[in-house]
Structure formats: structure tokens, C-alpha cells
Design a protein around this motif. Structure first.
Motif, PDB file in Angstrom:
ATOM      1  N   MET A 167       9.134 -38.773   0.953  1.00 50.20           N
ATOM      2  CA  MET A 167      10.709 -38.957   1.583  1.00 50.20           C
ATOM      3  C   MET A 167      11.222 -40.069   1.025  1.00 50.20           C
ATOM      4  O   MET A 167      12.652 -39.733   0.642  1.00 50.20           O
ATOM      5  N   THR A 168      10.701 -40.854   0.726  1.00 47.23           N
ATOM      6  CA  THR A 168      11.379 -41.913   0.119  1.00 47.23           C
ATOM      7  C   THR A 168      11.808 -41.691  -1.072  1.00 47.23           C
ATOM      8  O   THR A 168      12.699 -42.305  -1.757  1.00 47.23           O
ATOM      9  N   LEU A 169      11.076 -40.908  -2.153  1.00 44.14           N
ATOM     10  CA  LEU A 169      11.406 -40.475  -3.226  1.00 44.14           C
ATOM     11  C   LEU A 169      12.525 -39.777  -3.058  1.00 44.14           C
ATOM     12  O   LEU A 169      13.196 -40.036  -4.073  1.00 44.14           O
ATOM     13  N   THR A 170      12.779 -38.827  -2.174  1.00 43.06           N
ATOM     14  CA  THR A 170      14.298 -38.107  -2.065  1.00 43.06           C
ATOM     15  C   THR A 170      14.797 -38.687  -1.138  1.00 43.06           C
ATOM     16  O   THR A 170      15.905 -37.966  -2.155  1.00 43.06           O
ATOM     17  N   ALA A 171      14.946 -39.485  -1.092  1.00 49.67           N
ATOM     18  CA  ALA A 171      16.098 -39.789  -0.164  1.00 49.67           C
ATOM     19  C   ALA A 171      17.410 -40.905  -1.005  1.00 49.67           C
ATOM     20  O   ALA A 171      18.424 -40.115  -0.447  1.00 49.67           O
ATOM     21  N   PRO A 172      17.013 -41.380  -2.315  1.00 49.98           N
ATOM     22  CA  PRO A 172      17.892 -41.415  -3.313  1.00 49.98           C
ATOM     23  C   PRO A 172      18.819 -40.432  -3.571  1.00 49.98           C
ATOM     24  O   PRO A 172      19.684 -40.213  -3.751  1.00 49.98           O
ATOM     25  N   LEU A 173      18.361 -39.515  -3.721  1.00 48.52           N
ATOM     26  CA  LEU A 173      18.274 -37.980  -4.624  1.00 48.52           C
ATOM     27  C   LEU A 173      19.020 -37.636  -3.614  1.00 48.52           C
ATOM     28  O   LEU A 173      20.717 -36.598  -3.134  1.00 48.52           O
ATOM     29  N   ALA A 174      18.981 -37.902  -2.658  1.00 47.12           N
ATOM     30  CA  ALA A 174      19.515 -36.483  -0.555  1.00 47.12           C
ATOM     31  C   ALA A 174      21.001 -37.819  -0.780  1.00 47.12           C
ATOM     32  O   ALA A 174      22.126 -37.329  -0.902  1.00 47.12           O
ATOM     33  N   ALA A 175      20.918 -38.992  -0.563  1.00 42.22           N
ATOM     34  CA  ALA A 175      22.192 -39.955  -0.627  1.00 42.22           C
ATOM     35  C   ALA A 175      22.938 -39.454  -1.521  1.00 42.22           C
ATOM     36  O   ALA A 175      23.964 -39.191  -1.276  1.00 42.22           O
ATOM     37  N   LEU A 176      22.576 -39.837  -2.716  1.00 35.62           N
ATOM     38  CA  LEU A 176      23.420 -39.255  -3.792  1.00 35.62           C
ATOM     39  C   LEU A 176      24.150 -37.009  -3.909  1.00 35.62           C
ATOM     40  O   LEU A 176      25.382 -37.707  -4.116  1.00 35.62           O
ATOM     41  N   GLY A 177      23.636 -36.674  -3.632  1.00 34.09           N
ATOM     42  CA  GLY A 177      23.959 -35.057  -2.971  1.00 34.09           C
ATOM     43  C   GLY A 177      24.662 -35.048  -1.781  1.00 34.09           C
ATOM     44  O   GLY A 177      25.898 -34.865  -2.123  1.00 34.09           O
TER      45      GLY A 177
END
Lengths: 248, 260
Positions: free
Chosen positions: B1-11
Motif C-alpha cells: 500500500m505505502t509502496l504503491t501510494a506514490p505511483l497511484a498519486a502520480l497516476g
């Protein structure tokens, strides 16, 4: 006749209308009451097509309001907006005559101005107001100009969005009387949204109370005091205690 | 979750940006499609010509005057390193008509006009005047957007032409008063050097910038949020978007016109 069947509308996660059913017979005055944020304005704008419902049907004389010729549909309506919604850049008479100067049946300037001045007189404003700009007028005068604009093209159906909000009690009384007189003399169908109970008693033939995105109670204005619906009773008597939460 | 959060925000950011571009493109297409279909509103158009064109003349004129003067000084100073001081009139002229006239003119008009259109239409939105237009059987796009966009496309090139002339005059004033040029030689060098397309390309840029200026004002105004803050944000976004788009369009047009 305006008929709403199972109308739903949500803005994101905010489900404002949750299946509204309502019938407004031709030539009658319906007043929608309800607390702030219960979707009264959204309901009114849905009928006009300014807001598109997510589901359900709204018909005018049996015709779906979202289909057909929009201009012909809107030509049957007049609307008094809450804040007047007068066009700042136009003089008062140009605001009142706005619809008369548009479209295929556009009237010549002199004729449109004469009608505008007549309508301004009807709402109790003198001729010299015609050449002023809306910003030069008081709130009550702006409301009257808005009313004159709403009736300028002699519509069959008139909507009033909180007609007395922001006015002193005397001016509210004047506006209520004007609305009642105009609706009666024009034989128009009227739909008013308000939370001013004096307005309700002055304007309404029928009343519908909106709560929780649905019509909680509907009936003749004379039945308002007799009903034992706790929501209606709390609302019309302005009690903090009751089934309607005071903090919403 | 914490790892993918920045990617999700960027997306999300990229998707929001793409959606905005799509919405603006559809809006632009709708506005253009209404230009040729009646009803037309000549009074609104003339008012927009006055507001966008006539009242922008002082700011465009002053900007161009000072820019032309500064340009002449810079070219003289730079040219002196190669013994090319004589190029001041021609380089000042080409710099003004191809680049600085349209770009600075466009940016100044964006600051003045985009903000005013966005604030005016945003306030109309917030006070339900746009809903009122609709209920009075008037299409807000036709009544509010088309007259302003057409007026801007037509008058910004005129402003650019005026700005070009005043900018060249600014260079001329500095040239003859401070840099020791002879007046008639300065003017002759300018006139003989400039070609039609030098000026024409700047005017085409002006028309493109005019479209951006009015479109951004109207788009952000019509999509304004609620209240004073909503109108403030709409105005800010309109000016930022117009300025960035003017600079990006300038690069693209320069690349198309002179890239080869």
C-alpha cells in the motif's frame, strides 16, 4: 401538469435526491419546503434541465423534459432566482425584456422596452428604474426586477427559488402578495422552494416536504397544520427537537 | 500500500491532467462549432472588441516601447563584441515583429483580459446568471464565449501590429538619441530588412494567442467553483493556463514557421 417519478441525483458521494415522486397539477401553486441542503434547488433545476437526473423521469404534460425542442420547452417557463441573477452588464429594462429580444419572435427595441416598463409597474417599480443597472438597486428591488423578468414573456409555468430569502419581513410580504396575485391572474402553474413558512401560507395551494432526498409529506396547504407527521410538525414550528437532526 | 501510494498519486495526477486537456479540447471544439451558427450577438461582440482591443492598447504600447528600447541597447552592446553595431535597426525590428511583439503582447493581454473574462464569467456562474441565461433560452456558449473568442482572434493581431510598430519606434528613439544612429538610416535599414512573412508570422501568432486568451478566460470562468474563492481560483488558473499555452504555442508556431 408536471410529474416527477422516482428521480435520483447524486453529486459524487452526496446522494441528494433518492427517489422523488411529485405531481404538480396545471394551474396550481406547489411549494416545496425542507431544510437547507435537502435538494430543493436541485429538484427545481432538474425540472428545468439545468441539472440532469441520474435516473427517473420528469414529464411536462406527458412529455419527457430531457427530450424534444429545448427552446420551445424553456419558452414556457419563467424563473425567479434566489439572488435575482440579474445580468450586471445590462440595464434593468434590458434584463426584464431579455427573452423578448431573443429568438425567432424577437420584438423591436421600443416594443420590448414598453413591455418591460409595464411589467416593472406590475411589480411596483417606477419607470425611472428601467434605465438603472442592477447594482444600483436594493435587494428587494432586485427581487422585483427578477420577478418582472420571470413574467415578461407571460410563461405558463413559473418557478420561484427562495423568493423571500434576504428580505425584511415587510418586503417579504410584498413579494409573497405579488407572487400570489401574479400566479392567480396569469393562471400559471407555480413551483416555489422556500423555508419561509409565511411564504408557504401566502403562496401555496399544495405543499410538499422534502427530507432525506424524498418527498416526506404532500398535501393541501390547509392540511399542513392538521397533519401529525412529526417531520412536518417540527419543520413548520421551527423546533430544534424532533426527528430532523438540527446539526446536518 | 505505502509502496504503491506514490505511483497511484502520480497516476491520478496524469489522468486528471489528461481529462482536463480533453475537457478543454471539447470545449474549444464546441465554441468553434457555434461561431458559424446563428443566433449571433453583435452587441456582445463589439463590446468584447472594445474591452479586449481598445482598452489593452496602453498596456501593449508601453510594454512594446520599453522592450524595443531595451532590445536596441542589448543588441548594440552584444553587436559591439563583433563590430556589428550597425545591425541594431534590423535585429531590433526582426526581434520585435517575430517574437517579442506577439509574445509579450499576448502575455500582457492574457494578464489583463483572461483574468477579467474569467472573473466576470466566474461571478456570473456563482450568482446563477449563467443558469438564468439558459432558462431565458440563450445558449451561454453563444452569448458569452463566441463573441469574446472571435473578438480576441481578430483584435490581438491588431494589438501585435501596433505593439510591433511602437517597439520598433522604441528602438529608434534609443538608436538616434543614445547610440548615435542617423534617423533616416535607422528607418531605411528597418524597412528594407523586414520581409512580409516576418510581420505576417507574428500576426498569425497573435491570432492564435487571442484564441488562447479568450478561450482560457471563458473556460475557467464557466467552470468556476463556488464563492469568492472559487472565482479567485478560476481567475488564477485561467491566467496561468493562458500564459503557459501562449509560450508553448509560440514555440510550436516558431518551429512550424522557421524550423526548417
Amino acid at each position: 401538469m408536471i410529474e416527477l417519478r422516482n428521480v435520483h441525483k447524486a453529486f459524487g458521494s452526496n446522494h441528494v435526491l433518492r427517489g422523488v415522486d411529485l405531481v404538480i397539477p396545471k394551474g396550481t401553486s406547489m411549494v416545496i419546503i425542507g431544510g437547507s441542503g435537502t435538494g430543493k434547488s436541485v429538484l427545481l433545476k432538474s425540472v428545468l434541465g439545468l441539472v440532469r437526473p441520474d435516473s427517473g423521469t420528469i414529464t411536462l404534460d406527458g412529455q419527457d423534459v430531457t427530450r424534444g425542442d429545448r427552446d420551445a420547452f424553456l419558452a414556457r417557463f419563467g424563473m425567479l432566482f434566489q439572488g435575482g441573477a440579474l445580468f450586471d452588464s445590462l440595464r434593468v429594462w434590458e434584463n426584464v425584456a431579455f427573452r423578448l429580444r431573443q429568438g425567432a419572435r424577437k420584438l423591436p427595441k421600443d416594443q420590448a422596452r414598453a413591455i418591460a416598463i409595464e411589467k416593472l409597474r406590475r411589480v411596483g417599480l417606477k419607470e425611472h428604474v428601467a434605465d438603472q443597472y442592477p447594482a444600483e438597486l436594493s435587494g428587494g428591488m432586485q427581487k422585483r426586477v427578477g420577478l418582472a423578468r420571470a413574467i415578461a414573456a407571460e410563461p405558463e409555468i413559473i418557478f420561484f427559488d427562495e423568493p423571500t430569502t434576504g428580505l425584511d419581513p415587510i418586503m417579504s410580504g410584498v413579494i409573497n402578495d405579488l407572487i400570489r396575485e401574479i400566479v392567480t391572474e396569469m393562471g400559471a402553474t407555480a413551483m416555489t422552494i422556500t423555508h419561509d413558512m409565511t411564504s408557504v401560507r401566502a403562496i401555496a395551494d399544495n405543499v410538499a416536504m422534502l427530507h432525506g432526498g424524498k418527498v416526506r409529506w404532500t398535501g393541501a396547504v390547509s392540511g399542513l397544520d392538521a397533519t401529525d407527521d412529526p417531520y412536518v410538525q417540527q419543520f413548520i414550528h421551527g423546533r430544534a427537537e424532533g426527528p430532523i437532526e438540527s446539526v446536518r | 500500500m505505502t509502496l504503491t501510494a506514490p505511483l497511484a498519486a502520480l497516476g491520478r495526477l496524469v489522468l486528471d491532467m489528461l481529462a482536463s486537456i480533453g475537457r478543454i479540447a471539447i470545449f474549444a471544439f464546441q465554441v468553434v462549432s457555434h461561431i458559424f451558427r446563428p443566433p449571433f450577438y453583435p452587441r456582445e461582440f463589439l463590446n468584447a472588441v472594445l474591452q479586449i482591443g481598445w482598452f489593452s492598447l496602453p498596456v501593449v504600447g508601453l510594454t512594446s516601447l520599453f522592450t524595443g528600447g531595451a532590445l536596441a541597447l542589448q543588441i548594440y552592446a552584444g553587436g559591439a563584441r563583433y563590430g556589428a553595431e550597425a545591425a541594431v535597426p534590423s535585429i531590433t525590428a526582426i526581434g520585435m515583429v517575430r517574437e517579442l511583439g506577439p509574445v509579450l503582447g499576448g502575455l500582457m493581454v492574457a494578464a489583463r483580459v483572461t483574468s477579467s473574462i474569467a472573473a466576470e464569467i466566474g461571478t456570473m456562474k456563482v450568482t446563477e446568471q449563467i443558469d438564468a441565461l439558459t432558462t431565458l433560452s440563450t445558449n451561454p456558449l453563444k452569448y458569452l464565449a463566441v463573441p469574446r473568442v472571435v473578438a480576441a482572434v481578430l483584435v490581438v493581431p491588431v494589438l501585435v501590429a501596433v505593439g510591433d510598430s511602437i517597439g520598433i519606434a522604441g528602438g529608434w528613439i534609443v538608436g538616434i538619441n543614445q547610440l548615435g544612429f542617423n534617423s533616416s538610416t535607422y528607418i531605411k535599414n528597418t524597412v528594407n530588412f523586414l520581409q512580409f512573412w516576418d510581420i505576417g508570422s507574428g500576426l498569425v501568432k497573435g491570432a492564435a494567442f487571442g484564441f488562447i486568451i479568450a478561450l482560457m478566460g471563458v473556460y475557467h470562468g464557466m467552470n468556476s467553483g463556488r464563492g469568492a474563492q472559487g472565482v479567485g481560483d478560476a481567475t488564477k488558473s485561467a491566467v496561468v493556463a493562458a500564459s503557459v499555452l501562449i509560450l508553448a504555442a509560440n514555440f510550436l508556431l516558431t518551429r512550424v514557421f522557421f524550423g526548417s
